[in-house]
Design a protein around this motif. Structure first.
Motif, short mmCIF file in Angstrom:
data_model
loop_
_atom_site.label_atom_id
_atom_site.label_comp_id
_atom_site.label_asym_id
_atom_site.label_seq_id
_atom_site.Cartn_x
_atom_site.Cartn_y
_atom_site.Cartn_z
N ILE A 35 0.85 -1.20 0.00
CA ILE A 35 0.00 0.00 0.00
C ILE A 35 0.88 1.24 0.00
O ILE A 35 0.66 2.18 -0.77
N GLY A 36 1.89 1.24 0.86
CA GLY A 36 2.83 2.37 0.89
C GLY A 36 3.59 2.52 -0.41
O GLY A 36 3.80 3.63 -0.91
N GLY A 64 -1.02 -1.25 -6.41
CA GLY A 64 -2.10 -1.33 -5.43
C GLY A 64 -2.85 -2.65 -5.45
O GLY A 64 -3.46 -3.04 -4.45
N HIS A 65 -2.79 -3.35 -6.57
CA HIS A 65 -3.46 -4.66 -6.64
C HIS A 65 -2.71 -5.74 -5.87
O HIS A 65 -3.26 -6.82 -5.64
N THR A 69 -3.89 -9.34 -2.58
CA THR A 69 -3.31 -10.66 -2.77
C THR A 69 -2.51 -11.08 -1.55
O THR A 69 -2.64 -12.21 -1.05
N PHE A 70 -1.67 -10.17 -1.04
CA PHE A 70 -0.89 -10.48 0.16
C PHE A 70 -1.79 -10.71 1.36
O PHE A 70 -1.52 -11.61 2.18
N PHE A 71 -2.84 -9.92 1.50
CA PHE A 71 -3.76 -10.12 2.63
C PHE A 71 -4.49 -11.46 2.53
O PHE A 71 -4.69 -12.14 3.53
N ALA A 72 -4.87 -11.85 1.31
CA ALA A 72 -5.53 -13.15 1.13
C ALA A 72 -4.57 -14.30 1.45
O ALA A 72 -4.95 -15.28 2.09
N ILE A 73 -3.32 -14.17 1.04
CA ILE A 73 -2.33 -15.19 1.38
C ILE A 73 -2.12 -15.22 2.90
O ILE A 73 -2.00 -16.30 3.49
#
Length: 81
Positions: A35-36, A64-65, A69-73
């Motif tokens: 995000i940063g 930003g996409h 993906t990282f949060f879902a992982i």
């Protein structure tokens, strides 16, 4: 049902990543970092005179996409833990 299909296939990429030492905290950290990075990429691209504004928006959106993906992982790894 999805868990049963994965078990039958014999390959679980989340379990493999967990076994290799990847933890949910690392994925969450990567999500917040992306995000940063998206904000930074967008601001730097907008500050350059050679790039147009649409190109800046595309850079910000592209990076930003990565965050979801990282949060879902991270969530998948959390259930594995």
């Amino acid at each position: 049902m999805a868990k049963k299909v994965i078990e039958q296939a014999g390959f679980n990429p989340i379990r493999t990543a967990h076994d290799l030492g990847l933890r949910s905290e690392f994925a969450y950290l990567a999500g917040f970092a992306s995000i940063g990075l998206a904000l930074t990429a967008w601001l730097v691209s907008r500050a350059k005179k050679s790039d147009d504004k649409a190109q800046s928006d595309r850079w910000g959106i592209f990076v930003g996409h990565w965050a979801p993906t990282f949060f879902a992982i991270g969530l998948a790894l959390k259930t594995e833990e």
